[in-house]
Scaffold this active site. Sequence first.
Site, PDB file in Angstrom:
ATOM      1  CB  CYS A  89       8.650 -56.597   3.867  1.00 30.06           C
ATOM      2  SG  CYS A  89       7.828 -55.326   2.878  1.00 30.06           S
TER       3      CYS A  89
ATOM      4  CG  ASN B 168       5.550 -39.120  11.440  1.00 28.92           C
ATOM      5  OD1 ASN B 168       4.736 -38.461  12.056  1.00 28.92           O
ATOM      6  ND2 ASN B 168       6.802 -39.251  11.827  1.00 28.92           N
TER       7      ASN B 168
ATOM      8  CG  HIS C 197       5.904 -51.928   5.578  1.00 25.02           C
ATOM      9  ND1 HIS C 197       6.045 -53.072   4.831  1.00 25.02           N
ATOM     10  CD2 HIS C 197       5.019 -52.240   6.551  1.00 25.02           C
ATOM     11  CE1 HIS C 197       5.286 -54.025   5.330  1.00 25.02           C
ATOM     12  NE2 HIS C 197       4.650 -53.540   6.381  1.00 25.02           N
TER      13      HIS C 197
ATOM     14  CG  HIS D  45       6.382 -47.554   9.853  1.00 28.64           C
ATOM     15  ND1 HIS D  45       6.509 -47.089   8.563  1.00 28.64           N
ATOM     16  CD2 HIS D  45       7.250 -46.819  10.611  1.00 28.64           C
ATOM     17  CE1 HIS D  45       7.412 -46.123   8.530  1.00 28.64           C
ATOM     18  NE2 HIS D  45       7.872 -45.933   9.761  1.00 28.64           N
TER      19      HIS D  45
ATOM     20  CD  GLN E  74       9.044 -43.464  14.337  1.00 31.66           C
ATOM     21  OE1 GLN E  74      10.050 -43.468  15.052  1.00 31.66           O
ATOM     22  NE2 GLN E  74       8.887 -42.603  13.355  1.00 31.66           N
TER      23      GLN E  74
END
Length: 353
Positions: A73, A156, A167, A169, A171
Amino acid sequence: MKKTSTRLADGRELIYYDLRDDTVRDATDRRPLDRTVTTSEIRRDPLLGDSVAIASHRQGRTYHPPADECPLCPSEGERLSEIPDSSYDVVVFENRFPSLAGDSGRCEVVCFTSDHNASFADLTEEQAGLVLEAWTDRTSELSHLPSVEQVFCFENRGAEIGVTLGHPHGQIYAYPFTTPRTALMLRSAAAHKEMTGGENLFDAVLERERAGDRVVLEGEHWAAFVPYAAHWPYEVHLYPKRRVPDLLGLDEDARTEFPKVYLELLRRFDRIFGESEPPTPYIAAWHQAPFGSLEEFDGVVREDFALHLELFTIRRTSGKLKFLAGSESGMNVFINDVPPERAAERLREVASS
């Protein structure tokens, strides 16, 4: 898109990607961090011929923090996070606990939105387009690192997958070798090219699937289908209709259409099992051609590879997961309980009205 690169307190790179060209990013990381120390090592298995990353430093990584301590965040007051600014559109930074580092490659985190309670499927088309621009830019930048041979962008989603940060996201892994899965595709492509006198395997697969009954949705520039030999209960492959080896090769028309098609796919995944079920856990994986030499693959060149995204869930029915047990984990032979034709039918049934 505006790109702003800065450094975190421990020296790691952080990059803001903004929709507005007049956005100013001058916040500094006020955390008292020591420089990151990693122990990543690549070891090659002499029997299987693949590589394993040994990364013992990851044992201490952040694990299911409460929402008010989420490191992804924006920073707010004295609550300091990995993102120094108080807001962001999309941000990418070097992973604090990377599986790959230094001569062993690089790992980055991609935060899709500053909204902790959102998901990728909640993004607007404009926001999703910005994520695509970030993936493309990072693929370009990472491909120039001397230790990098292949760039893998992925997401994922869900605790069932093993996600430790809630959160939204993804990679990016920049590998110092060609991954085993990509190598298998390249060998299959080489064998098909030789057997057919030059036909491209990816083109043949896409043509066959588009003519069949496993198409989930199709736009002017993208086609999504459940593959004939799907490994997972619900698995969709998304291809641009014009073959390109990586994200850098997409033309403007394909980039413009992608957000609409991809967001629709993700929203259908969340409706597969009904409104009463938790959000569908999934893995979304971009497959791109390696940037290293392809000499070992018998006449295949980068342009023979087809960029595509594979999206799949480990949930096989309401309240039940597909576990990788003896046959899958021990012998890499998958057993799928959901016929691909039925999976495609279900994904068509839950289309947005």
